[in-house]
Design a protein around this motif. Structure first.
Motif, PDB file in Angstrom:
ATOM      1  N   HIS A   9       0.710  -1.059   0.134  1.00 17.98           N
ATOM      2  CA  HIS A   9      -0.076  -0.277   0.260  1.00 17.98           C
ATOM      3  C   HIS A   9       1.105   1.252   0.089  1.00 17.98           C
ATOM      4  CE1 HIS A   9      -3.180  -2.729   0.286  1.00 17.98           C
ATOM      5  NE2 HIS A   9      -2.721  -2.724   2.003  1.00 17.98           N
ATOM      6  N   ALA A  10       1.921   1.150  -0.789  1.00 20.17           N
ATOM      7  CA  ALA A  10       2.521   2.616  -1.415  1.00 20.17           C
ATOM      8  C   ALA A  10       1.479   3.808  -1.563  1.00 20.17           C
ATOM      9  CB  ALA A  10       3.805   1.882  -2.223  1.00 20.17           C
ATOM     10  N   ILE A  11       0.574   3.585  -1.920  1.00 17.55           N
ATOM     11  CA  ILE A  11      -0.595   4.834  -2.295  1.00 17.55           C
ATOM     12  C   ILE A  11      -0.674   5.217  -0.443  1.00 17.55           C
ATOM     13  CG2 ILE A  11      -0.920   3.984  -4.126  1.00 17.55           C
ATOM     14  CD1 ILE A  11      -3.937   2.648  -2.530  1.00 17.55           C
ATOM     15  N   THR A  12      -0.439   4.984  -0.199  1.00 11.68           N
ATOM     16  CA  THR A  12      -0.813   5.598   1.579  1.00 11.68           C
ATOM     17  C   THR A  12      -0.263   7.131   2.302  1.00 11.68           C
ATOM     18  OG1 THR A  12      -1.299   3.207   2.328  1.00 11.68           O
ATOM     19  CG2 THR A  12      -1.372   5.250   4.496  1.00 11.68           C
ATOM     20  N   THR A  13      -0.378   8.012   1.597  1.00  9.60           N
ATOM     21  CA  THR A  13       0.529   9.207   1.593  1.00  9.60           C
ATOM     22  C   THR A  13       0.710   9.614   2.731  1.00  9.60           C
ATOM     23  OG1 THR A  13      -0.664  10.473   0.613  1.00  9.60           O
ATOM     24  CG2 THR A  13       0.951   9.470  -0.644  1.00  9.60           C
ATOM     25  N   ASP A  14       0.396   9.368   3.477  1.00 11.51           N
ATOM     26  CA  ASP A  14       0.184  10.197   5.115  1.00 11.51           C
ATOM     27  C   ASP A  14       1.888   9.150   6.146  1.00 11.51           C
ATOM     28  OD1 ASP A  14      -1.644   7.971   5.544  1.00 11.51           O
ATOM     29  OD2 ASP A  14      -2.558   8.657   6.578  1.00 11.51           O
ATOM     30  N   LEU A  15       1.959   8.370   5.078  1.00  9.62           N
ATOM     31  CA  LEU A  15       2.847   7.504   5.535  1.00  9.62           C
ATOM     32  C   LEU A  15       4.030   8.237   4.988  1.00  9.62           C
ATOM     33  CD1 LEU A  15       1.521   4.068   6.643  1.00  9.62           C
ATOM     34  CD2 LEU A  15       2.623   4.993   7.963  1.00  9.62           C
ATOM     35  N   ILE A  16       5.353   8.636   5.546  1.00  4.89           N
ATOM     36  CA  ILE A  16       6.567   9.151   4.969  1.00  4.89           C
ATOM     37  C   ILE A  16       7.209   8.693   3.929  1.00  4.89           C
ATOM     38  CG2 ILE A  16       7.625  10.594   4.624  1.00  4.89           C
ATOM     39  CD1 ILE A  16       7.268  12.120   8.094  1.00  4.89           C
ATOM     40  N   GLN A  17       7.119   7.264   4.838  1.00  2.76           N
ATOM     41  CA  GLN A  17       8.315   6.177   3.330  1.00  2.76           C
ATOM     42  C   GLN A  17       7.588   5.590   2.426  1.00  2.76           C
ATOM     43  OE1 GLN A  17       6.967   5.421   6.444  1.00  2.76           O
ATOM     44  NE2 GLN A  17       6.659   3.180   6.621  1.00  2.76           N
TER      45      GLN A  17
ATOM     46  N   GLU B  65      10.044  12.147  12.896  1.00  4.38           N
ATOM     47  CA  GLU B  65       9.061  12.157  11.712  1.00  4.38           C
ATOM     48  C   GLU B  65       8.555  10.858  11.162  1.00  4.38           C
ATOM     49  OE1 GLU B  65       6.767  16.178   8.507  1.00  4.38           O
ATOM     50  OE2 GLU B  65       9.657  14.782   8.900  1.00  4.38           O
ATOM     51  N   VAL B  66       8.875  10.848  10.433  1.00  3.31           N
ATOM     52  CA  VAL B  66       8.536   9.109   9.659  1.00  3.31           C
ATOM     53  C   VAL B  66       8.408   8.230  10.669  1.00  3.31           C
ATOM     54  CG1 VAL B  66      10.044   7.169   8.722  1.00  3.31           C
ATOM     55  CG2 VAL B  66      10.229   9.529   7.915  1.00  3.31           C
ATOM     56  N   LEU B  67       8.633   7.989  12.328  1.00  2.00           N
ATOM     57  CA  LEU B  67       8.559   7.072  12.991  1.00  2.00           C
ATOM     58  C   LEU B  67       7.154   7.342  13.655  1.00  2.00           C
ATOM     59  CD1 LEU B  67      11.654   5.441  14.058  1.00  2.00           C
ATOM     60  CD2 LEU B  67       9.889   4.603  12.865  1.00  2.00           C
ATOM     61  N   ARG B  68       6.842   8.466  13.934  1.00  2.95           N
ATOM     62  CA  ARG B  68       6.049   9.325  14.507  1.00  2.95           C
ATOM     63  C   ARG B  68       4.290   8.925  13.784  1.00  2.95           C
ATOM     64  NH1 ARG B  68       8.779  14.117  16.102  1.00  2.95           N
ATOM     65  NH2 ARG B  68       9.308  13.732  18.546  1.00  2.95           N
ATOM     66  N   ALA B  69       4.400   8.933  12.229  1.00  5.35           N
ATOM     67  CA  ALA B  69       3.474   9.374  10.956  1.00  5.35           C
ATOM     68  C   ALA B  69       3.778   7.685  11.150  1.00  5.35           C
ATOM     69  CB  ALA B  69       4.338   9.726   9.619  1.00  5.35           C
ATOM     70  N   ILE B  70       3.958   6.913  11.666  1.00 10.14           N
ATOM     71  CA  ILE B  70       4.143   5.091  11.340  1.00 10.14           C
ATOM     72  C   ILE B  70       2.896   4.823  12.574  1.00 10.14           C
ATOM     73  CG2 ILE B  70       5.174   2.659  11.781  1.00 10.14           C
ATOM     74  CD1 ILE B  70       6.576   3.459  10.047  1.00 10.14           C
ATOM     75  N   SER B  71       3.104   5.193  14.240  1.00  3.23           N
ATOM     76  CA  SER B  71       2.567   5.069  14.860  1.00  3.23           C
ATOM     77  C   SER B  71       1.079   5.603  14.882  1.00  3.23           C
ATOM     78  CB  SER B  71       3.232   5.868  16.542  1.00  3.23           C
ATOM     79  OG  SER B  71       4.045   5.009  16.410  1.00  3.23           O
ATOM     80  N   ALA B  72       1.128   6.920  14.012  1.00  2.00           N
ATOM     81  CA  ALA B  72      -0.041   7.666  14.280  1.00  2.00           C
ATOM     82  C   ALA B  72      -1.100   7.042  13.138  1.00  2.00           C
ATOM     83  CB  ALA B  72       0.032   8.922  13.809  1.00  2.00           C
ATOM     84  N   ARG B  73      -0.743   6.559  11.922  1.00  2.00           N
ATOM     85  CA  ARG B  73      -1.171   5.501  10.724  1.00  2.00           C
ATOM     86  C   ARG B  73      -1.928   4.095  12.030  1.00  2.00           C
ATOM     87  NH1 ARG B  73      -4.380   5.784   5.980  1.00  2.00           N
ATOM     88  NH2 ARG B  73      -4.860   4.045   5.789  1.00  2.00           N
TER      89      ARG B  73
END
Length: 298
Positions: free
Chosen positions: A105-113, A244-252
């Motif tokens: 799901h690379a289309i999940t763009t609120d995950l930075i990576q 920032e990347v890891l925070r985005a993972i936890s949030a998503r």
């Protein structure tokens, strides 16, 4: 010749031995002399040490290569730029087939990576190179099980109620080895690589409990504590991008499930993919062998 980047990483440690055993002509690219030493000990004779963010390193890596297995630099602020450059330089060097290790799901763009990998996928598809894209789910990783084996606590840095799909790195490597061995069969393909099952943290803890015979509880870690431990720092201001990347993972992962389907991986392997229970049983057996003390002599 096959080029494998990040050749001593999670995938590389599983993929490179397969390619060496198959007698493939192989070049491995790594960032440290320590990794290079490990690869040479594993039978790789052509090892390049360098930072792929340097175009000169990329140019040396691609020279004389027919197939690239590209794993980008994780948590690197230049991941997107480096991926674009790898594709462009591969094309200039005459590479025939570019295999990109992306993400489910690379289309999940609120995950930075994910957004970065989505952009690299688009660049690859538009490049004119023959390509294959692999999209693995979250990896089943040994280090995530150790606290459960040692302390009977399985920890995650996101909501314990959300579902996730997973995949064994060995299965990803098996697919990767098949693709680079016969790239023509996989031209233009994008494959989701997902093991059977979808799990909450409570489900994962239950499986570990059943395997170990010891009650294991699930625990959500404070994201800041997790970030500092994962990145090995006390001050997150030292690593703002990675944080920032890891925070985005936890949030998503706290607000959405992350699930996929095992059909494609089952077809590619020609067997049922490794389940989480099978993975835990294997790792627990290895853990017992590592920690078991020999009996004293009579």
């Amino acid at each position: 010749m096959i080029l494998v980047t990040a050749a001593n990483g999670n995938q590389g440690k599983c993929l490179v031995p397969r390619l060496v055993a198959a007698g493939a002509e192989l070049r491995a690219c790594v960032r440290s002399d320590e990794s290079a030493k490990a690869l040479r000990a594993a039978g790789v004779t052509d090892v390049l040490v360098g930072d792929l963010a340097d175009p000169a390193v990329l140019a040396r890596a691609m020279r004389g290569v027919e197939t690239v297995y590209y794993v980008g630099p994780a948590l690197h602020p230049d991941e997107r730029t480096t991926g674009f450059a790898a594709i462009d330089i591969a094309k200039q060097a005459g590479v025939r087939h570019f295999v990109f290790s992306s993400v489910l799901h690379a289309i999940t763009t609120d995950l930075i990576q994910h957004e970065i990998k989505r952009d690299i996928e688009e660049h690859l598809v538009s490049s004119g190179l023959e390509f294959t894209i692999l999209q693995p789910a979250n990896y089943m990783l040994r280090h995530r099980l150790l606290p459960a084996f040692q302390d009977a606590v399985f920890r995650l840095s996101w909501s314990l109620d959300r579902y996730q799909s997973m995949v064994a790195v060995d299965d990803v490597a098996e697919v990767a080895a098949a693709v680079v061995a016969d790239p023509g069969r996989h031209e233009g393909a994008t494959y989701e690589l997902v093991a059977p099952g979808r799990y909450t943290a409570y489900d994962l803890a239950r499986v570990i409990s059943e395997v170990t015979g010891r009650e294991v509880t699930a625990e959500e870690i404070d994201s800041t504590v997790f970030l500092k431990a994962s990145l090995g720092v006390e001050n997150l201001d030292e690593v703002p991008y990675q944080a920032e990347v890891l925070r985005a993972i936890s949030a998503r992962y706290s607000s959405h499930d992350f699930i996929g389907n095992p059909n494609v991986l089952t077809w590619l392997l020609g067997r049922r993919p490794t389940t989480f229970e099978q993975f835990v049983r294997r790792e627990f057996h290895a853990f017992q062998e590592r920690t078991e003390k020999p009996c004293p002599a009579p």
